[in-house]
Design a protein around this motif. Structure first.
Motif, PDB file in Angstrom:
ATOM      1  N   ARG A  24      14.139  15.213  35.076  1.00 18.12           N
ATOM      2  CA  ARG A  24      15.000  15.071  33.849  1.00 18.12           C
ATOM      3  C   ARG A  24      16.147  13.935  34.330  1.00 18.12           C
ATOM      4  N   LEU A  25      16.679  14.009  35.551  1.00 24.62           N
ATOM      5  CA  LEU A  25      17.603  13.112  36.035  1.00 24.62           C
ATOM      6  C   LEU A  25      17.192  11.664  36.059  1.00 24.62           C
ATOM      7  N   LEU A  26      15.827  11.627  36.657  1.00 27.38           N
ATOM      8  CA  LEU A  26      15.064  10.155  36.912  1.00 27.38           C
ATOM      9  C   LEU A  26      14.633   9.427  35.338  1.00 27.38           C
ATOM     10  N   GLY A  27      14.292  10.419  34.312  1.00 26.04           N
ATOM     11  CA  GLY A  27      14.126  10.040  33.049  1.00 26.04           C
ATOM     12  C   GLY A  27      15.060   9.479  32.375  1.00 26.04           C
ATOM     13  N   GLY A  28      16.450  10.034  32.681  1.00 31.24           N
ATOM     14  CA  GLY A  28      17.859   9.923  32.228  1.00 31.24           C
ATOM     15  C   GLY A  28      18.195   8.417  32.788  1.00 31.24           C
ATOM     16  N   ILE A  29      17.904   8.138  34.037  1.00 32.90           N
ATOM     17  CA  ILE A  29      18.018   6.723  34.697  1.00 32.90           C
ATOM     18  C   ILE A  29      17.324   5.883  34.071  1.00 32.90           C
ATOM     19  N   ASP A  67      16.979   1.064  30.013  1.00 33.33           N
ATOM     20  CA  ASP A  67      16.045   0.702  29.100  1.00 33.33           C
ATOM     21  C   ASP A  67      14.644   0.323  29.161  1.00 33.33           C
ATOM     22  N   GLU A  68      14.382   1.071  30.300  1.00 33.27           N
ATOM     23  CA  GLU A  68      12.861   1.302  30.709  1.00 33.27           C
ATOM     24  C   GLU A  68      12.131   2.393  29.889  1.00 33.27           C
ATOM     25  N   VAL A  69      12.121   2.500  28.887  1.00 27.91           N
ATOM     26  CA  VAL A  69      11.731   3.460  27.864  1.00 27.91           C
ATOM     27  C   VAL A  69      10.412   4.020  28.079  1.00 27.91           C
ATOM     28  N   SER A  70       9.487   3.191  28.249  1.00 30.54           N
ATOM     29  CA  SER A  70       8.090   3.513  28.776  1.00 30.54           C
ATOM     30  C   SER A  70       7.922   4.344  29.832  1.00 30.54           C
ATOM     31  N   VAL A 100       7.806   9.708  32.825  1.00 30.97           N
ATOM     32  CA  VAL A 100       8.520  10.546  33.770  1.00 30.97           C
ATOM     33  C   VAL A 100       8.886  11.913  33.106  1.00 30.97           C
ATOM     34  N   LEU A 101       9.183  11.821  31.947  1.00 32.16           N
ATOM     35  CA  LEU A 101       9.660  13.038  31.502  1.00 32.16           C
ATOM     36  C   LEU A 101       8.605  13.834  30.730  1.00 32.16           C
ATOM     37  N   GLU A 102       7.563  13.354  30.219  1.00 29.25           N
ATOM     38  CA  GLU A 102       6.578  14.244  29.542  1.00 29.25           C
ATOM     39  C   GLU A 102       5.819  15.432  30.595  1.00 29.25           C
ATOM     40  N   PRO A 103       5.692  15.022  31.671  1.00 29.31           N
ATOM     41  CA  PRO A 103       4.992  16.210  32.418  1.00 29.31           C
ATOM     42  C   PRO A 103       5.761  17.631  32.414  1.00 29.31           C
ATOM     43  N   ALA A 104       7.256  17.068  32.426  1.00 32.46           N
ATOM     44  CA  ALA A 104       8.159  18.288  32.633  1.00 32.46           C
ATOM     45  C   ALA A 104       8.000  19.325  31.558  1.00 32.46           C
ATOM     46  N   LEU A 105       7.711  18.772  30.385  1.00 32.20           N
ATOM     47  CA  LEU A 105       7.640  19.510  29.175  1.00 32.20           C
ATOM     48  C   LEU A 105       6.571  20.584  29.327  1.00 32.20           C
ATOM     49  N   ALA A 144      12.754  13.002  23.575  1.00 27.76           N
ATOM     50  CA  ALA A 144      12.754  12.725  22.051  1.00 27.76           C
ATOM     51  C   ALA A 144      13.538  11.349  22.047  1.00 27.76           C
ATOM     52  N   ASN A 145      14.544  11.184  22.677  1.00 29.65           N
ATOM     53  CA  ASN A 145      15.267   9.793  22.629  1.00 29.65           C
ATOM     54  C   ASN A 145      14.313   8.690  23.016  1.00 29.65           C
ATOM     55  N   ALA A 146      13.448   8.966  23.844  1.00 31.40           N
ATOM     56  CA  ALA A 146      12.201   8.029  24.731  1.00 31.40           C
ATOM     57  C   ALA A 146      11.469   7.701  23.376  1.00 31.40           C
ATOM     58  N   TYR A 147      10.991   8.791  22.774  1.00 28.30           N
ATOM     59  CA  TYR A 147       9.911   8.703  21.713  1.00 28.30           C
ATOM     60  C   TYR A 147      10.623   7.792  20.525  1.00 28.30           C
ATOM     61  N   SER A 148      11.957   8.139  20.114  1.00 33.24           N
ATOM     62  CA  SER A 148      12.472   7.378  18.881  1.00 33.24           C
ATOM     63  C   SER A 148      12.809   5.956  19.418  1.00 33.24           C
ATOM     64  N   ARG A 149      13.098   5.703  20.383  1.00 34.85           N
ATOM     65  CA  ARG A 149      13.320   4.294  20.804  1.00 34.85           C
ATOM     66  C   ARG A 149      11.850   3.506  20.971  1.00 34.85           C
ATOM     67  N   ARG A 150      10.785   4.052  20.893  1.00 33.96           N
ATOM     68  CA  ARG A 150       9.358   3.604  20.987  1.00 33.96           C
ATOM     69  C   ARG A 150       8.921   3.605  19.791  1.00 33.96           C
ATOM     70  N   GLY A 151       9.651   4.280  18.575  1.00 32.95           N
ATOM     71  CA  GLY A 151       9.189   4.273  17.391  1.00 32.95           C
ATOM     72  C   GLY A 151       8.268   5.332  16.982  1.00 32.95           C
ATOM     73  N   LEU A 152       8.243   6.336  17.853  1.00 28.76           N
ATOM     74  CA  LEU A 152       7.476   7.566  17.755  1.00 28.76           C
ATOM     75  C   LEU A 152       8.234   8.487  16.929  1.00 28.76           C
ATOM     76  N   HIS A 153       8.485   8.294  15.621  1.00 28.93           N
ATOM     77  CA  HIS A 153       9.692   9.190  14.995  1.00 28.93           C
ATOM     78  C   HIS A 153       8.989  10.690  14.714  1.00 28.93           C
ATOM     79  N   LYS A 154       7.970  10.886  14.453  1.00 29.40           N
ATOM     80  CA  LYS A 154       7.265  12.047  14.441  1.00 29.40           C
ATOM     81  C   LYS A 154       7.278  12.876  15.565  1.00 29.40           C
ATOM     82  N   SER A 155       7.031  12.288  16.567  1.00 35.29           N
ATOM     83  CA  SER A 155       6.992  13.166  17.965  1.00 35.29           C
ATOM     84  C   SER A 155       8.402  13.481  18.394  1.00 35.29           C
TER      85      SER A 155
END
Length: 280
Positions: free
Chosen positions: A22-27, A32-35, A40-45, A59-70
């Motif tokens: 979570r911390l690393l994903g936030g960093i 602005d290294e969204v991908s 980093v974040l997805e495996p933790a889910l 969700a922030n990462a998804y939204s910034r990549r245009g993956l609005h449904k996800s």
């Protein structure tokens, strides 16, 4: 960088650790290294599917990549497990707006604003939504409530002033912007907005003095350059306006607003080929 490197090394040893992910994903999101953040974040889910901060970051990462449904799916779940937290409701509302579901997004923001007793992020988003939709009186109402909740919040007061400008109450808007500058004389948005009021009042010389003063300190301030273009256009000087728009575009080539304003200007002049030729 040191914190990021330490977290990456730790995750190589303990790949299922949720907190460090979570911390690393936030960093990475801050960088602005969204991908990379998403990776980093997805495996933790899989380990912590009900972790609200984790759901919000992903969700922030998804939204910034245009993956609005996800993003919406994750935030809907986060809203449920958080018990309806205003922060998550606001994020979900913004996600719905980005996905083009304006009415649902507005409703969620209003719910977050009301439930959070004037929740600032929801209020800010609501003001902007109402202004873009032409609902000036509603924008003023929300802005007044935000300012009443926290009179020292100059960003909220600036939005309130902008809503007042949209509603045509230039006198009260002027009061709000002056109050901001009494608290912080360097707050550029309020200085620019006062110049805009001067322009709208038919006081171009005063507007020009204000804008020149800002540009003396910040010659590449995009919003100032755009307001200077609007001033020149109001004076019937399209060539000068064009020059200022070009300066605004050059000041930040990644910014969308100056490019759109330049395209609008060229189209209004009947030049339909230039925007396409130059990739404005």
């Amino acid at each position: 960088e040191r914190t990021r490197d330490l977290l990456e090394r730790y995750l190589k040893l303990v790949p299922h650790a949720v907190g460090p992910r979570r911390l690393l994903g936030g960093i990475y999101l801050q960088m602005d290294e969204v991908s990379t953040a998403q990776t980093v974040l997805e495996p933790a889910l899989e380990t912590a599917p009900d972790d609200v901060p984790l759901l919000s970051l992903t969700a922030n990462a998804y939204s910034r990549r245009g993956l609005h449904k996800s993003a919406t799916d994750l935030l809907t779940h986060a809203l449920e497990v958080s018990g309806g937290a205003a922060e998550i409701r606001t994020q979900l509302g913004l996600s719905e707006l980005k996905a083009g579901r304006a009415e649902r997004g507005r409703r969620l923001l209003e719910e977050a604003f009301d439930a959070g007793n004037g929740h600032r992020p929801a209020g800010n988003a609501l003001i902007l939504w109402h202004m873009r939709a032409g609902n000036d009186e509603e924008a003023v109402r929300v802005g007044r409530q935000l300012v009443d909740t926290d009179p020292a919040d100059i960003s909220a007061r600036n939005l309130y002033g902008s809503a007042l400008v949209g509603a045509g109450d230039l006198a009260q808007a002027h009061v709000q912007f002056e109050r901001i500058l009494e608290a912080d004389a360097t707050f550029q948005p309020a200085r620019i907005n006062l110049a805009k009021i001067d322009r709208l009042r038919g006081e171009p010389a005063q507007a020009r003095r204000r804008l020149d003063a800002i540009l003396a300190d910040s010659p590449n301030e995009v919003e100032t350059l755009l307001e200077m273009a609007a001033l020149q256009q109001s004076l019937g000087q399209p060539d000068a306006a064009h020059e200022w728009l070009e300066k605004a575009r050059s000041a930040d080539l990644s910014a969308i607003k100056p490019r759109l304003r330049l395209v609008e200007f060229l189209l209004e002049r009947g030049d339909h080929k230039e925007p396409a030729r130059r990739g404005c």
